[in-house]
Design a protein around this motif. Sequence first.
Motif, PDB file in Angstrom:
ATOM      1  N   TRP A  23      -6.169  -3.587   3.011  1.00 35.90           N
ATOM      2  CA  TRP A  23      -6.744  -3.205   1.716  1.00 35.90           C
ATOM      3  C   TRP A  23      -8.228  -2.861   1.850  1.00 35.90           C
ATOM      4  O   TRP A  23      -8.696  -1.914   1.226  1.00 35.90           O
ATOM      5  CB  TRP A  23      -6.545  -4.338   0.713  1.00 35.90           C
ATOM      6  CG  TRP A  23      -6.940  -3.946  -0.694  1.00 35.90           C
ATOM      7  CD1 TRP A  23      -8.184  -4.028  -1.249  1.00 35.90           C
ATOM      8  CD2 TRP A  23      -6.095  -3.369  -1.678  1.00 35.90           C
ATOM      9  NE1 TRP A  23      -8.164  -3.567  -2.530  1.00 35.90           N
ATOM     10  CE2 TRP A  23      -6.866  -3.143  -2.832  1.00 35.90           C
ATOM     11  CE3 TRP A  23      -4.751  -3.031  -1.711  1.00 35.90           C
ATOM     12  CZ2 TRP A  23      -6.376  -2.593  -3.985  1.00 35.90           C
ATOM     13  CZ3 TRP A  23      -4.234  -2.488  -2.864  1.00 35.90           C
ATOM     14  CH2 TRP A  23      -5.036  -2.261  -4.000  1.00 35.90           C
ATOM     15  N   ILE A  66       0.866  -1.175   0.000  1.00 38.65           N
ATOM     16  CA  ILE A  66       0.000   0.000   0.000  1.00 38.65           C
ATOM     17  C   ILE A  66       0.902   1.225   0.000  1.00 38.65           C
ATOM     18  O   ILE A  66       1.445   1.629   1.029  1.00 38.65           O
ATOM     19  CB  ILE A  66      -0.938  -0.019   1.234  1.00 38.65           C
ATOM     20  CG1 ILE A  66      -1.865  -1.247   1.140  1.00 38.65           C
ATOM     21  CG2 ILE A  66      -1.759   1.263   1.318  1.00 38.65           C
ATOM     22  CD1 ILE A  66      -2.752  -1.445   2.359  1.00 38.65           C
ATOM     23  N   LEU A 105      -9.756  -7.070  -4.521  1.00 41.99           N
ATOM     24  CA  LEU A 105      -8.403  -7.584  -4.277  1.00 41.99           C
ATOM     25  C   LEU A 105      -8.406  -9.103  -4.382  1.00 41.99           C
ATOM     26  O   LEU A 105      -9.255  -9.775  -3.786  1.00 41.99           O
ATOM     27  CB  LEU A 105      -7.903  -7.172  -2.890  1.00 41.99           C
ATOM     28  CG  LEU A 105      -6.556  -7.781  -2.477  1.00 41.99           C
ATOM     29  CD1 LEU A 105      -5.426  -7.185  -3.311  1.00 41.99           C
ATOM     30  CD2 LEU A 105      -6.286  -7.563  -0.983  1.00 41.99           C
ATOM     31  N   TYR A 136      -2.362  -9.384  -5.399  1.00 43.70           N
ATOM     32  CA  TYR A 136      -1.239  -9.386  -4.452  1.00 43.70           C
ATOM     33  C   TYR A 136      -0.762 -10.822  -4.273  1.00 43.70           C
ATOM     34  O   TYR A 136      -1.578 -11.744  -4.125  1.00 43.70           O
ATOM     35  CB  TYR A 136      -1.696  -8.810  -3.105  1.00 43.70           C
ATOM     36  CG  TYR A 136      -0.626  -8.783  -2.044  1.00 43.70           C
ATOM     37  CD1 TYR A 136       0.504  -7.975  -2.179  1.00 43.70           C
ATOM     38  CD2 TYR A 136      -0.735  -9.576  -0.903  1.00 43.70           C
ATOM     39  CE1 TYR A 136       1.487  -7.953  -1.195  1.00 43.70           C
ATOM     40  CE2 TYR A 136       0.238  -9.560   0.081  1.00 43.70           C
ATOM     41  CZ  TYR A 136       1.348  -8.744  -0.079  1.00 43.70           C
ATOM     42  OH  TYR A 136       2.336  -8.722   0.896  1.00 43.70           O
TER      43      TYR A 136
END
Length: 608
Positions: A521, A483, A530, A506
Amino acid sequence: MLSSIKRFLIGRPLKSNELGEQKLNKTKALAILSSDALSSVAYGPEQILLVLVTVSAAAFWYSIPIAAGVLVLLLALILSYRQIIFAYPHGGGAYVVSKENLGIYPGLIAGGSLLVDYILTVAVSVSAGTDAITSAFPTLHEYTVPIAILFVLFITTLNLRGVTESASILAYPVYLFVLALFIMIGVGVFRVLNGDVPPELHTPVGTPIAGISLFLLLRAFASGSSALTGVEAISNAIPNFKDPAPNNASKTLMAMGTLLAVLFTGIVFLAYQYGVVPKEEVTVVSQIAEHTFGRNFMYFFIQGTTALILILAANTGYSAFPLLAVNLAKDKFIPRMFTARGDRLGYSNGIIILGLFSILLIIVFKGKTEQLIPLYAVGVFIPFTLSQSGMMIKWLREKPAGWIPKFIINTIGAVISFVVSMMFFLTKFSQVWPVLVFLPAIVFLFHRILKHYESVGDQLRLTTCEPIVPIEGNVIIVPVSGITHVVEHSLDYAKSLKPHQIIAVYVPFEREEEEAFERKWESWQPDVRLVTLHSPYRSVIQPLTKFIDTVQRKAAESNYQVTVIIPQFIPKKGWHNILHNQSSLFIRARLLYSRNLIVTTVPYHLKK
């Protein structure tokens, strides 16, 4: 810094409208394009003697009639290439003549042979020049290869500065060499006529010699014909001449032929009169100079100018190779990059490639000129034979006014060139056999390149390419490593495209890391989906590409385009890149070859 070094070495860039200023007048062209042919008199006569000495030194008188035969071939070649200049004023020489009159394959053989020959021109010339230096300073023998490489780098840099600039610098050594040899030949002939040279140093012309055969004489003739290498260069480089280019090229060719004939005859004559015997570490020209002047200033002046022209004779290759490469590239037989002009309006890609391959040859052959010359010479006489044969076909087909004398000239040139080529294969097969390997390989490579260009053109052409399926929407995948401002910047860009969906991906290596990242997130970008791909084997690229493939298959069902946006931060200083793992670079390299996938990089520039 690199830009400053480049500007220092090759000078400021030139505008395209300055191209006319880069053309050569006859004086400069004679120096640049004739240096290879003129320099070959420094080793051509020696090659005759190296064959005759296998019988005995008494056989050296045969060098006189052999030299006469070489002069006949020179006359045929000069007259023939003069016809080629006017028939094909846009250059290309043997390649263009052979391709248009004999067909694609003969043209490619001539073109490929000449490309390799110009590389050998540089290697042979520089190696021979280095030999001249080490003859005068024997302690430098062990440094032959490094010295030769330094000379190649110097000439390459000089040519990158432009045709006229290199011509302005290199013209002086060439004319100094011609002057030095004229003085040496003049003084030597005067001493012979004055009776200062003992007649017992040589065997009288016509003395019967046991062991002499026609085969050996033809072998000596073929070896001596290596003095004619470079004769074709002017016909290849007509575009380098000032207007009227064909007329100027023709006059330059005739001047070169005259100088070459006089210098070659003089050296052969003096070598015979002095009874010079070829030695491994002392050239024939060095021995003639020492016999004529002793080891004084004139001796070192002749050796110095000989070394200079032998080295600078490589410039003929630098003038002709790029132009031949342009013709081949326009016909799509070699990469298009050879048609691009550099900062100084020269074809810099051809110049650089020529320099690199020449250095490689010098290293492989350890700078041994005698090993390179046979391969070099046979590479010249194959195009000689093809170009003469091509002109014969042209005259027979077109039959213009006064074509019969032209046809006879080309026929004589073709027959003699063919005989010389065959003699090289028969007598020096162990040295010239690579020609039988690299020529078919080069022609095959030419066809593969042509096939590639035709395939690309066919696929890109609007009238023949496959119909494009309309895109109904866009799915964007953003690989993320944390992030950060870099990721935030890339997501903002992705949102500005208003896609159907954005998927952040990710790849964690540990389960705890995965869970922690998902929580962060969710609170940071709740509106962006995500996907985490746990990688127990610590690979980022493999799970990422598998996921992208899966998304692609599903998107294809709805005619959606998949785009991968790769976040990448750019350090303020270039050397800082080595401190980072460059994952984005590896991901991009892997994904670029995926079909129907758009890959884009969003840079984020660091300020300190």
